[in-house]
Design a protein around this motif. Structure first.
Motif, mmCIF file in Angstrom:
data_model
loop_
_atom_site.group_PDB
_atom_site.id
_atom_site.type_symbol
_atom_site.label_atom_id
_atom_site.label_comp_id
_atom_site.label_asym_id
_atom_site.label_seq_id
_atom_site.Cartn_x
_atom_site.Cartn_y
_atom_site.Cartn_z
ATOM 1 N N MET A 1 0.710 -0.980 0.052
ATOM 2 C CA MET A 1 0.078 0.007 -0.021
ATOM 3 C C MET A 1 0.892 1.179 0.050
ATOM 4 O O MET A 1 0.573 2.323 -0.677
ATOM 5 N N LYS A 2 2.114 1.086 0.824
ATOM 6 C CA LYS A 2 2.692 2.375 0.773
ATOM 7 C C LYS A 2 3.399 2.691 -0.642
ATOM 8 O O LYS A 2 3.476 3.845 -1.128
ATOM 9 N N PHE A 3 3.857 1.740 -1.280
ATOM 10 C CA PHE A 3 4.290 1.754 -2.559
ATOM 11 C C PHE A 3 3.252 2.324 -3.533
ATOM 12 O O PHE A 3 3.613 3.613 -4.349
ATOM 13 N N ALA A 4 2.084 1.827 -3.495
ATOM 14 C CA ALA A 4 0.992 2.212 -4.334
ATOM 15 C C ALA A 4 0.556 3.739 -4.178
ATOM 16 O O ALA A 4 0.447 4.627 -5.213
ATOM 17 N N CYS A 5 0.454 4.118 -2.962
ATOM 18 C CA CYS A 5 0.380 5.650 -2.621
ATOM 19 C C CYS A 5 1.330 6.544 -2.964
ATOM 20 O O CYS A 5 1.367 7.490 -3.806
ATOM 21 N N TYR A 6 2.640 6.197 -2.710
ATOM 22 C CA TYR A 6 3.913 6.774 -3.343
ATOM 23 C C TYR A 6 3.922 6.915 -4.894
ATOM 24 O O TYR A 6 4.019 8.104 -5.329
ATOM 25 N N THR A 7 3.610 5.938 -5.301
ATOM 26 C CA THR A 7 3.825 5.833 -6.827
ATOM 27 C C THR A 7 2.539 6.792 -7.326
ATOM 28 O O THR A 7 2.570 7.668 -8.481
ATOM 29 N N LEU A 8 1.471 6.655 -6.812
ATOM 30 C CA LEU A 8 0.402 7.649 -7.226
ATOM 31 C C LEU A 8 0.548 8.942 -7.280
ATOM 32 O O LEU A 8 0.467 9.971 -8.184
ATOM 33 N N PHE A 73 -6.662 -3.421 -17.169
ATOM 34 C CA PHE A 73 -6.095 -4.492 -16.180
ATOM 35 C C PHE A 73 -4.574 -4.301 -15.852
ATOM 36 O O PHE A 73 -3.997 -4.135 -16.663
ATOM 37 N N VAL A 74 -4.402 -4.616 -14.403
ATOM 38 C CA VAL A 74 -3.154 -4.227 -14.023
ATOM 39 C C VAL A 74 -3.085 -5.623 -12.944
ATOM 40 O O VAL A 74 -3.761 -5.673 -12.264
ATOM 41 N N ASP A 75 -1.895 -6.376 -13.311
ATOM 42 C CA ASP A 75 -1.655 -7.486 -12.247
ATOM 43 C C ASP A 75 -0.338 -7.318 -11.340
ATOM 44 O O ASP A 75 0.656 -6.944 -11.757
ATOM 45 N N GLU A 76 -0.670 -7.280 -10.230
ATOM 46 C CA GLU A 76 0.402 -7.014 -9.089
ATOM 47 C C GLU A 76 0.541 -8.356 -8.306
ATOM 48 O O GLU A 76 -0.413 -8.661 -7.565
ATOM 49 N N GLY A 77 1.392 -9.342 -9.071
ATOM 50 C CA GLY A 77 1.549 -10.648 -8.229
ATOM 51 C C GLY A 77 0.181 -11.366 -8.849
ATOM 52 O O GLY A 77 -0.097 -11.528 -10.017
ATOM 53 N N ALA A 78 -0.471 -12.211 -7.693
ATOM 54 C CA ALA A 78 -1.367 -12.768 -7.910
ATOM 55 C C ALA A 78 -2.787 -11.893 -7.838
ATOM 56 O O ALA A 78 -3.816 -12.429 -8.055
ATOM 57 N N VAL A 79 -2.676 -10.750 -7.676
ATOM 58 C CA VAL A 79 -3.881 -9.894 -7.522
ATOM 59 C C VAL A 79 -4.019 -9.037 -8.725
ATOM 60 O O VAL A 79 -3.122 -8.391 -9.253
ATOM 61 N N GLN A 80 -5.170 -9.132 -9.426
ATOM 62 C CA GLN A 80 -5.438 -8.462 -10.694
ATOM 63 C C GLN A 80 -6.683 -7.328 -10.387
ATOM 64 O O GLN A 80 -7.607 -7.416 -9.431
ATOM 65 N N HIS A 81 -5.899 -5.791 -10.650
ATOM 66 C CA HIS A 81 -6.881 -4.813 -10.616
ATOM 67 C C HIS A 81 -7.562 -4.529 -11.991
ATOM 68 O O HIS A 81 -7.000 -4.493 -12.911
ATOM 69 N N HIS A 82 -8.630 -4.372 -11.806
ATOM 70 C CA HIS A 82 -9.735 -3.954 -13.025
ATOM 71 C C HIS A 82 -10.556 -2.958 -12.890
ATOM 72 O O HIS A 82 -11.202 -2.784 -11.815
ATOM 73 N N SER A 83 -10.417 -1.988 -13.634
ATOM 74 C CA SER A 83 -11.110 -0.622 -13.710
ATOM 75 C C SER A 83 -11.748 -0.491 -15.223
ATOM 76 O O SER A 83 -11.169 -0.628 -16.384
ATOM 77 N N VAL A 84 -13.104 -0.094 -15.066
ATOM 78 C CA VAL A 84 -13.772 0.335 -16.127
ATOM 79 C C VAL A 84 -14.320 1.911 -16.075
ATOM 80 O O VAL A 84 -15.052 2.154 -14.974
ATOM 81 N N LEU A 85 -14.081 2.648 -16.668
ATOM 82 C CA LEU A 85 -14.475 3.975 -16.830
ATOM 83 C C LEU A 85 -15.000 4.722 -17.920
ATOM 84 O O LEU A 85 -14.695 3.900 -19.187
ATOM 85 N N ALA A 315 2.060 -5.594 -13.970
ATOM 86 C CA ALA A 315 2.087 -5.854 -15.114
ATOM 87 C C ALA A 315 0.859 -5.386 -15.981
ATOM 88 O O ALA A 315 -0.223 -5.247 -15.344
ATOM 89 N N PRO A 316 1.350 -4.629 -17.196
ATOM 90 C CA PRO A 316 2.492 -4.848 -17.941
ATOM 91 C C PRO A 316 3.639 -3.843 -17.590
ATOM 92 O O PRO A 316 4.752 -3.942 -18.185
#
Length: 349
Positions: A1-8, A73-85, A315-316
């Motif tokens: 979570m820390k990495f995701a927030c910093y990256t954002l 679609f973004v894959d972080e290890g075994a977790v896939q994040h999917h968004s539609v807008l 990923a990617p």
């Protein structure tokens, strides 16, 4: 979570500008001629080059407004994040643009989370316009590194006739694209991106598109990071306050597109951003100069220390960042971890 927030926060800040898009003239050849009857493979015949140049220039020279659906679609290890807008995209034909997020369809969010997401998307307009959406950034490198197949399929998207093109790297690396293109303007009205393993990465499709619309009510994107062009080669200490590191080992097919200076709004520090391209994909190397006080890159547990690089794969995308030999560095792109670390090592040699 820390990495995701910093990256954002940091990456949105560093990539938030970018109205400027320079499309170099054709400088390499990949001429293969036309092959096949129902499906043609494009090399570099004049008529084909004209189409590719129209695609490269289309968003900067066409006045348009449209609503589109975007799926990511973004894959972080075994977790896939999917968004539609859904987004409303406007361009004045002279370089100004706006991407207004209208609705987040997926994933489900509370009202407050939804409002925050929409607000953050507004900050990402420049990044999305220049780096997320399919674009030909250098026609010569595109012809050198990519194979394009005209399937012969004719379709209609948002009321506009389109042709279908399949785009893939000649060396069979990277993403596979299926594009529906308005050949009159060069606008890509539908783009389907998948991996070499045929896993969906993203899909964009216009639901409506108006050419030469009334744009009087549009709030145009304004840059946040004071991005300024820099000479491609030569010393820069007098301009940016430090001599930027130079990445010399690039993945196959990539060349320097531009060097710019950007300001990180979080601490008002200056970075030099080198952007490389293979014609379509972009690879970035950012050097923030020497660590001064507590402005070094911090993230993770334990915190990043001297000569330590943190690599994250979403990923990617692959991101490598850290403090090397007292210098702040970030590299990211749709390339392998090995390629990214090789690039970083080459900058320190």
């Amino acid at each position: 979570m820390k990495f995701a927030c910093y990256t954002l926060l940091v990456f949105t800040a560093l990539f938030a500008a970018c109205e400027r898009v320079d499309v170099p003239a054709n400088k390499t050849s990949g001429s293969q001629g036309l092959e096949g009857e129902s499906a043609s493979q494009f090399g570099a015949p004049p008529a084909t080059q004209s189409l590719f140049q129209r695609i490269a220039n289309s968003r900067q020279v066409t006045t348009f407004q449209g609503v589109r659906r975007v799926e990511l679609f973004v894959d972080e290890g075994a977790v896939q994040h999917h968004s539609v807008l859904r987004e409303r995209v406007s361009a004045d034909g002279h370089g100004a643009f706006a991407i207004e997020s209208l609705e987040l369809i997926e994933p489900p969010m509370s009202n407050s989370q939804h409002a925050l997401f929409i607000a953050l998307q507004s900050l990402r307009q420049g990044m999305n316009w220049r780096y997320r959406d399919f674009s030909i950034h250098d026609v010569g490198l595109f012809l050198q590194n990519y194979r394009v197949t005209d399937t012969g399929v004719l379709d209609v998207v948002a009321g506009h006739p389109v042709i279908e093109l399949l785009v893939e790297r000649v060396d069979q690396s990277g993403s596979l694209y299926t594009l529906l293109v308005d050949s009159a303007t060069g606008l890509v009205l539908k783009a389907h991106e998948e991996s070499q393993e045929h896993v969906l990465i993203s899909e964009m499709c216009y639901e409506s598109l108006e050419l030469a619309p009334d744009l009087s009510g549009v709030v145009w994107h304004q840059e946040l990071n004071n991005e300024e062009p820099l000479p491609a080669i030569g010393p820069l200490t007098a301009t940016v306050g430090f001599e930027p590191l130079v990445a010399r080992a690039l993945p196959a097919g990539f060349q320097l597109l531009e060097r710019t200076s950007v300001i990180e709004p979080l601490n008002n520090s200056k970075w030099v951003k080198a952007t490389f391209t293979d014609g379509v994909e972009n690879l970035f190397f950012l050097h923030g100069g020497p660590i001064v006080g507590d402005n070094g890159i911090k993230s993770g547990v334990p915190e990043i220390e001297a000569d330590l690089v943190e690599v994250t794969v979403a990923a990617p995308w692959t991101v490598a960042r850290g403090n090397l030999r007292t210098q702040r560095v970030i590299a990211l792109g749709k390339v392998s971890e090995a390629d990214l670390l090789h690039l970083l090592r080459s900058a320190l040699e």
